[in-house]
Design a protein around this motif. Sequence first.
Motif, short mmCIF file in Angstrom:
data_model
loop_
_atom_site.label_atom_id
_atom_site.label_comp_id
_atom_site.label_asym_id
_atom_site.label_seq_id
_atom_site.Cartn_x
_atom_site.Cartn_y
_atom_site.Cartn_z
N PHE A 555 0.79 -1.23 0.00
CA PHE A 555 0.00 0.00 0.00
C PHE A 555 0.83 1.28 0.00
CE2 PHE A 555 -2.73 -3.32 1.81
CZ PHE A 555 -3.83 -3.18 0.98
N ARG A 556 2.12 1.17 -0.25
CA ARG A 556 2.91 2.39 -0.35
C ARG A 556 2.63 3.07 -1.68
NH1 ARG A 556 7.62 2.14 -3.40
NH2 ARG A 556 8.24 0.06 -4.13
N LYS A 557 3.00 4.34 -1.77
CA LYS A 557 2.76 5.10 -2.99
C LYS A 557 3.56 4.51 -4.14
CE LYS A 557 2.99 9.81 -4.88
NZ LYS A 557 3.38 11.22 -4.63
N LYS A 558 2.89 4.34 -5.27
CA LYS A 558 3.53 3.77 -6.45
C LYS A 558 4.58 4.73 -6.99
CE LYS A 558 2.32 1.96 -11.05
NZ LYS A 558 2.80 0.59 -10.86
N MET A 559 5.79 4.19 -7.26
CA MET A 559 6.86 5.01 -7.83
C MET A 559 7.10 4.66 -9.29
SD MET A 559 9.68 5.25 -4.74
CE MET A 559 10.84 6.18 -5.72
N GLY A 560 7.37 3.39 -9.55
CA GLY A 560 7.72 3.00 -10.91
C GLY A 560 9.12 3.49 -11.24
N PHE A 561 9.58 3.17 -12.42
CA PHE A 561 10.88 3.64 -12.89
C PHE A 561 10.75 5.09 -13.33
CE2 PHE A 561 12.67 -0.75 -14.24
CZ PHE A 561 13.30 -0.88 -13.02
N SER A 562 11.47 5.98 -12.67
CA SER A 562 11.39 7.41 -13.00
C SER A 562 12.78 7.93 -13.33
CB SER A 562 10.80 8.20 -11.83
OG SER A 562 9.50 7.73 -11.52
N THR A 563 12.81 9.00 -14.08
CA THR A 563 14.07 9.67 -14.40
C THR A 563 13.85 11.18 -14.34
OG1 THR A 563 13.46 9.41 -16.72
CG2 THR A 563 15.07 7.87 -15.86
N PRO A 564 14.87 11.93 -13.93
CA PRO A 564 14.71 13.38 -13.73
C PRO A 564 14.88 14.18 -15.02
CG PRO A 564 16.88 12.72 -13.05
CD PRO A 564 16.20 11.46 -13.49
N ILE A 565 14.03 13.92 -15.99
CA ILE A 565 14.26 14.52 -17.30
C ILE A 565 14.09 16.04 -17.29
CG2 ILE A 565 13.78 12.47 -18.67
CD1 ILE A 565 10.95 13.39 -19.06
N GLY A 612 9.61 19.42 -19.59
CA GLY A 612 10.61 18.36 -19.63
C GLY A 612 10.19 17.18 -20.48
N ARG A 613 8.95 16.72 -20.31
CA ARG A 613 8.50 15.55 -21.08
C ARG A 613 8.43 15.87 -22.57
NH1 ARG A 613 3.24 12.87 -18.55
NH2 ARG A 613 3.80 11.23 -20.05
N LEU A 614 7.98 17.07 -22.91
CA LEU A 614 7.91 17.46 -24.32
C LEU A 614 9.31 17.55 -24.92
CD1 LEU A 614 6.57 18.46 -26.88
CD2 LEU A 614 6.40 20.73 -25.85
N LEU A 615 10.25 18.13 -24.19
CA LEU A 615 11.61 18.22 -24.70
C LEU A 615 12.23 16.84 -24.89
CD1 LEU A 615 12.89 21.31 -22.68
CD2 LEU A 615 12.45 21.19 -25.15
N TRP A 616 11.92 15.92 -23.97
CA TRP A 616 12.40 14.55 -24.12
C TRP A 616 11.80 13.92 -25.39
CZ3 TRP A 616 16.25 11.74 -22.40
CH2 TRP A 616 16.21 10.35 -22.55
N GLN A 617 10.49 14.15 -25.60
CA GLN A 617 9.86 13.64 -26.82
C GLN A 617 10.55 14.19 -28.06
OE1 GLN A 617 5.57 14.67 -25.84
NE2 GLN A 617 5.30 12.74 -26.93
N LEU A 618 10.79 15.49 -28.07
CA LEU A 618 11.40 16.12 -29.24
C LEU A 618 12.83 15.62 -29.46
CD1 LEU A 618 10.07 19.75 -28.70
CD2 LEU A 618 9.31 18.12 -30.47
N LEU A 619 13.56 15.42 -28.36
CA LEU A 619 14.92 14.91 -28.49
C LEU A 619 14.93 13.51 -29.09
CD1 LEU A 619 17.97 14.99 -27.96
CD2 LEU A 619 17.51 14.23 -25.61
N MET A 620 14.06 12.61 -28.57
CA MET A 620 14.02 11.25 -29.08
C MET A 620 13.50 11.21 -30.52
SD MET A 620 15.36 9.63 -26.64
CE MET A 620 15.11 7.89 -26.98
N LEU A 621 12.57 12.09 -30.85
CA LEU A 621 12.09 12.19 -32.23
C LEU A 621 13.20 12.64 -33.15
CD1 LEU A 621 9.81 12.11 -34.34
CD2 LEU A 621 9.19 14.44 -33.62
N ASP A 622 13.93 13.65 -32.73
CA ASP A 622 15.03 14.17 -33.53
C ASP A 622 16.06 13.09 -33.82
OD1 ASP A 622 16.81 16.18 -34.66
OD2 ASP A 622 17.97 15.94 -32.83
N ARG A 623 16.46 12.34 -32.79
CA ARG A 623 17.46 11.29 -32.97
C ARG A 623 16.92 10.17 -33.87
NH1 ARG A 623 21.55 11.41 -28.92
NH2 ARG A 623 21.95 13.60 -28.49
#
Length: 633
Positions: A555-565, A612-623
């Motif tokens: 019952f702890r708060k769900k974290m999941g795999f996160s990164t400080p993008i 941050g999430r949008l910039l990550w999207q744009l970076l991965m799209l660019d590559r």
Amino acid sequence: MCGIAGIYHLQTAKPVDEARVRAMTDAIAHRGPDGSGCWLAPGVGLGHLRLAIIDLVGGVQPMASGDGQAMLSYNGEVYNFAEVRAELETKGRSFRTHSDTEVIVEAWRQWGPDCVSRLNGMFAFAIHDQDRGCLFLARDRLGVKPLFYAELSDGSVIFGSELKALLAHPLLRRVPDFSAVDDYLGLGYVPDDTSIVAGVKKLPAGHYLLLRRGQPLPRPVQWWDVSFADRARGSAAKLEEQLVGLMRSAVTDRMIADVPLGAFLSGGVDSSAVVALMAEASGQAVKTCSIGFDHPDYDETRYAAQVAARFATDHRTRIVSADDYGLIDTLVHAFDEPFADASALPTYRVAELARETVTVALSGDGADEAFAGYRRLTFFNAEERVRGLMPLGLRRPLFGTLGKLYPKLDWAPQYLRAKTTLQGLGRSSEEAYALAVGVTPPALRARLYSDGAARALQGHRAEDRYIAAMRAAPARCALDRAQYADMKIWLPGDILTKVDRASMAVSLEAREPLLDYRLIEFGARLPVSMRMRGATGKWLMKRAMRRYLPDDILFRKKMGFSTPISAWFRGPLAAEAQRIARASALGETGWFDPKALDMIVTEHQSGRFDHGRLLWQLLMLDRSLGRLFGAGR
């Protein structure tokens, strides 16, 4: 677990160039380091790469049926192959090996396309049948294993486990599909059934293709679907026992292997439940592995260690930097298409760690979809109660106006960020959930696109895919419809793509017991109160696992795999953000307004907005665009 590729001439039985088939399999060599094979016949060629898991000697592919009429190339595992084999033997079929591969090809010869409904597992396979005069392509129920295909100018259909296999064929034209770019920006991934390369498709989960020479390329046929239309009866105690029984069976079925086997252990509910059931079924210590981060906000290793100690597993942990963005190019190569789920970085790292000691690893993926574990589902269910109090005609002007007036407080605590909630209450259930599950909303995408790109979309919107799936769902309530859409779109497009590409990049087989179709169908029949109570998702599963796991895990708060993008683009990736705006492949496409891109970067780096999430999207799209199409496309 393997890689497959092939060529089939639809109109005439022209000879297939073996070198082209081998080039396609060479492009995905990481999927099968233990062997390769190529089989040719008039008008068809099948290629195979093997990661040997079961019957290490006898399971060589492509594999012929006993009567020599059918030839199979197969990626995956069938967990009930012993039962299917026994049934086939009663019908006179004989076997030369102990592999699940041979069971599939004999099942095809016995039942034709109906064979897939008898298989419990993860798979994508191709069968050429000389007697029936056809090529049969099939994919498992949930889409655990991928299958790409395309029709070429020479009349052939090519197919493979990854896009890079198709890209190895010289006749495939590399032209981007901008509607897939909109899907990617809206959802964070290119959805299942489409591709960023125009003309390439993915065979949808739970579908097959039956190709016959002299006939046009057919539409995929759906052979399985999940229904939320019925409700299970019984007390919570009775349903709990049924659930535990199904989970035990799903886990033990996936522990069959002739190679070292282990599990990913994050310390969350799902992976901990899988490890608990593995430990119960195993006479030896279960091999587990975890990835930790050097930043406390992202590190869960203490919870994983607690579970490992509880079940006396052979546990290994590796600490990696939260600034692990050095993996970007590795991920771009592994995924081919742009993929914006930043948890792919730690997923790759944990697969890399596991592969040092095992060849197969069980994961906890699937429970959030099956039993309503995502926080967005609890929020959606709560909002739906409010939506039910008044018609859309009243809600739209009331909450729509409030949502427009309420400021966007990216910097504020979560409880003050009510803008999205207010806007959601002013929309239909389907529209609200489609936006909630998305990444970059339509208004922001429209702000980024050039006028020409906006016209090229011709009204296409990423969110419409979710809306259509929810409206077509065999379901009783809004929560049912949201879960159904997640299973059809999010699960294969994001979660399973992430696990398949990250694990196969290091030649590791990942198995997902909580995606056993019997569990999925059981979860779909559960009353809403057994899936969700208040803010607690996966309610019945957590109750059932109390016999194995403590409450501070369940019952702890769900974290999941996160990164400080977000922090990355204000720190070590600040220059990358500037390059996206001013000197990237994105700018050369003509799809984006350079001033809008520059404003996004400026707003984020000033701290006024979190992009941050949008910039990550744009970076991965660019590559990805640079790798797939080169500059200037």
